[in-house]
Write a protein that holds these residues in place. Sequence first.
Motif, PDB file in Angstrom:
ATOM      1  N   PHE A  52       3.538  14.857   7.478  1.00  0.00           N
ATOM      2  CA  PHE A  52       2.744  14.273   6.394  1.00  0.00           C
ATOM      3  C   PHE A  52       1.696  15.297   5.929  1.00  0.00           C
ATOM      4  O   PHE A  52       0.487  15.120   6.151  1.00  0.00           O
ATOM      5  CB  PHE A  52       2.056  12.994   6.865  1.00  0.00           C
ATOM      6  N   LEU A  68       2.340   4.636   1.650  1.00  0.00           N
ATOM      7  CA  LEU A  68       1.791   5.647   2.543  1.00  0.00           C
ATOM      8  C   LEU A  68       0.266   5.665   2.456  1.00  0.00           C
ATOM      9  O   LEU A  68      -0.305   5.671   1.366  1.00  0.00           O
ATOM     10  CB  LEU A  68       2.354   7.023   2.179  1.00  0.00           C
ATOM     11  N   GLU A  69      -0.385   5.689   3.620  1.00  0.00           N
ATOM     12  CA  GLU A  69      -1.842   5.690   3.644  1.00  0.00           C
ATOM     13  C   GLU A  69      -2.393   6.952   2.971  1.00  0.00           C
ATOM     14  O   GLU A  69      -1.870   8.056   3.175  1.00  0.00           O
ATOM     15  CB  GLU A  69      -2.361   5.658   5.094  1.00  0.00           C
ATOM     16  N   PRO A  70      -3.464   6.827   2.160  1.00  0.00           N
ATOM     17  CA  PRO A  70      -4.084   8.011   1.559  1.00  0.00           C
ATOM     18  C   PRO A  70      -4.791   8.859   2.606  1.00  0.00           C
ATOM     19  O   PRO A  70      -5.004  10.060   2.414  1.00  0.00           O
ATOM     20  CB  PRO A  70      -5.085   7.418   0.565  1.00  0.00           C
ATOM     21  N   GLU A  71      -5.155   8.232   3.738  1.00  0.00           N
ATOM     22  CA  GLU A  71      -5.800   8.932   4.841  1.00  0.00           C
ATOM     23  C   GLU A  71      -5.561   8.116   6.104  1.00  0.00           C
ATOM     24  O   GLU A  71      -5.506   6.885   6.061  1.00  0.00           O
ATOM     25  CB  GLU A  71      -7.309   9.077   4.595  1.00  0.00           C
ATOM     26  N   LEU A  72      -5.403   8.793   7.240  1.00  0.00           N
ATOM     27  CA  LEU A  72      -5.233   8.093   8.507  1.00  0.00           C
ATOM     28  C   LEU A  72      -6.416   8.417   9.409  1.00  0.00           C
ATOM     29  O   LEU A  72      -6.677   9.587   9.721  1.00  0.00           O
ATOM     30  CB  LEU A  72      -3.927   8.499   9.193  1.00  0.00           C
ATOM     31  N   ALA A  91       2.556   6.221   7.963  1.00  0.00           N
ATOM     32  CA  ALA A  91       2.040   7.392   8.676  1.00  0.00           C
ATOM     33  C   ALA A  91       1.452   6.989  10.035  1.00  0.00           C
ATOM     34  O   ALA A  91       1.658   7.671  11.040  1.00  0.00           O
ATOM     35  CB  ALA A  91       0.982   8.097   7.825  1.00  0.00           C
ATOM     36  N   GLU A 129       0.824  -1.214   0.000  1.00  0.00           N
ATOM     37  CA  GLU A 129       0.000   0.000   0.000  1.00  0.00           C
ATOM     38  C   GLU A 129       0.857   1.262   0.000  1.00  0.00           C
ATOM     39  O   GLU A 129       0.492   2.280  -0.567  1.00  0.00           O
ATOM     40  CB  GLU A 129      -0.906   0.014   1.244  1.00  0.00           C
ATOM     41  N   ILE A 170       0.294  16.071   3.191  1.00  0.00           N
ATOM     42  CA  ILE A 170      -0.744  15.739   2.210  1.00  0.00           C
ATOM     43  C   ILE A 170      -1.585  14.530   2.635  1.00  0.00           C
ATOM     44  O   ILE A 170      -2.415  14.054   1.863  1.00  0.00           O
ATOM     45  CB  ILE A 170      -0.130  15.481   0.815  1.00  0.00           C
ATOM     46  N   THR A 171      -1.366  14.036   3.857  1.00  0.00           N
ATOM     47  CA  THR A 171      -2.141  12.897   4.354  1.00  0.00           C
ATOM     48  C   THR A 171      -3.224  13.395   5.307  1.00  0.00           C
ATOM     49  O   THR A 171      -2.912  13.842   6.420  1.00  0.00           O
ATOM     50  CB  THR A 171      -1.243  11.875   5.081  1.00  0.00           C
ATOM     51  N   LEU A 210      -5.915  13.571   8.187  1.00  0.00           N
ATOM     52  CA  LEU A 210      -6.046  12.882   9.470  1.00  0.00           C
ATOM     53  C   LEU A 210      -7.487  13.030   9.949  1.00  0.00           C
ATOM     54  O   LEU A 210      -8.005  14.149  10.045  1.00  0.00           O
ATOM     55  CB  LEU A 210      -5.088  13.474  10.493  1.00  0.00           C
ATOM     56  N   HIS A 215       0.974  16.787  11.019  1.00  0.00           N
ATOM     57  CA  HIS A 215       0.678  17.676   9.881  1.00  0.00           C
ATOM     58  C   HIS A 215       1.962  18.171   9.225  1.00  0.00           C
ATOM     59  O   HIS A 215       2.033  18.305   7.992  1.00  0.00           O
ATOM     60  CB  HIS A 215      -0.158  18.856  10.357  1.00  0.00           C
TER      61      HIS A 215
END
Length: 296
Positions: free
Chosen positions: A121, A93-97, A285, A91, A123-124, A126, A118
Amino acid sequence: MLDAMSMDQLRIFIAAADEGSFSAAGRKLRRAQSVVSQTLANLEQQVGFPLFERTGRYPKLTEAGRALLADARAAADSMDGFKARARTLAEGLEPELSVAVDVMYPIAALTDAVRAFHAAFPITPLRLYVEALGAVVQPVLDGRSRIGIIGSFPDVPSNCESEYLLNVPAIAVVSASHPLANLGGMIPRATAAAYVQLVLTDRSNLTEGRNFGVMSPLVWRLADLGAKHAFLRAGLGWGIMPGHMVEEDIARGTLVAMELEAHPSIGSSFSMHAIYRKDMPPGPAGRWFVGQLKQG
């Protein structure tokens, strides 16, 4: 013969042992009972001895079967861990955490961790859910949150891994105007039980029929820790609070810390842990964020 043993056979063996019957194992695994029975017969032929006694109404593990069950679980868990780790690496880096956090976790430390996340990351996205008790665990079990930060819920689900983060002091407090505030010394359970206790309620069904830290039969249940805090300051009852939320009130004399007689379900602190499903471990992340939360 043993080299031909498969992970599928071990999972069926575990399910049959856990469910107590071949038919129940079939329902759990969505397999026909005949398939379960034949698979276990083949497994027994491969290992060279019976794993189940079939003389009664329900199959029972033999002594040898009990001895192998723990090894079968370890092998299955190891394979699950391998697949989960491979999935995480694939996968990237997660697209969203998404994280569910217990209200008992210190908000200042959480804010610092989010600020650092923030920056690390940018662009991820939270997504945070702040809940209590089982409402922190349920989103993890459902797959809606990758990580849960538990503290007021004492149990770690069997399909989850747990990592210790920190301890949060748990303090019994009451308004300075409340009768309990003037007693001083050790307050017996029976005395505290004569007054209203303010406790958090669970938005999930995971703790249905269970109570944590409840000493009084006179209970007001609140779904919001801020409301509980306000009710305590208003003298509407006594309750257990995380130390960081009431330290200023105690210093000002608005709230008084009570020394309660020891109770099995009331400890001196909330032990905060990060949990996540074994088959859905956090990615880069998420691992980084858990590391930040350990710093408190």
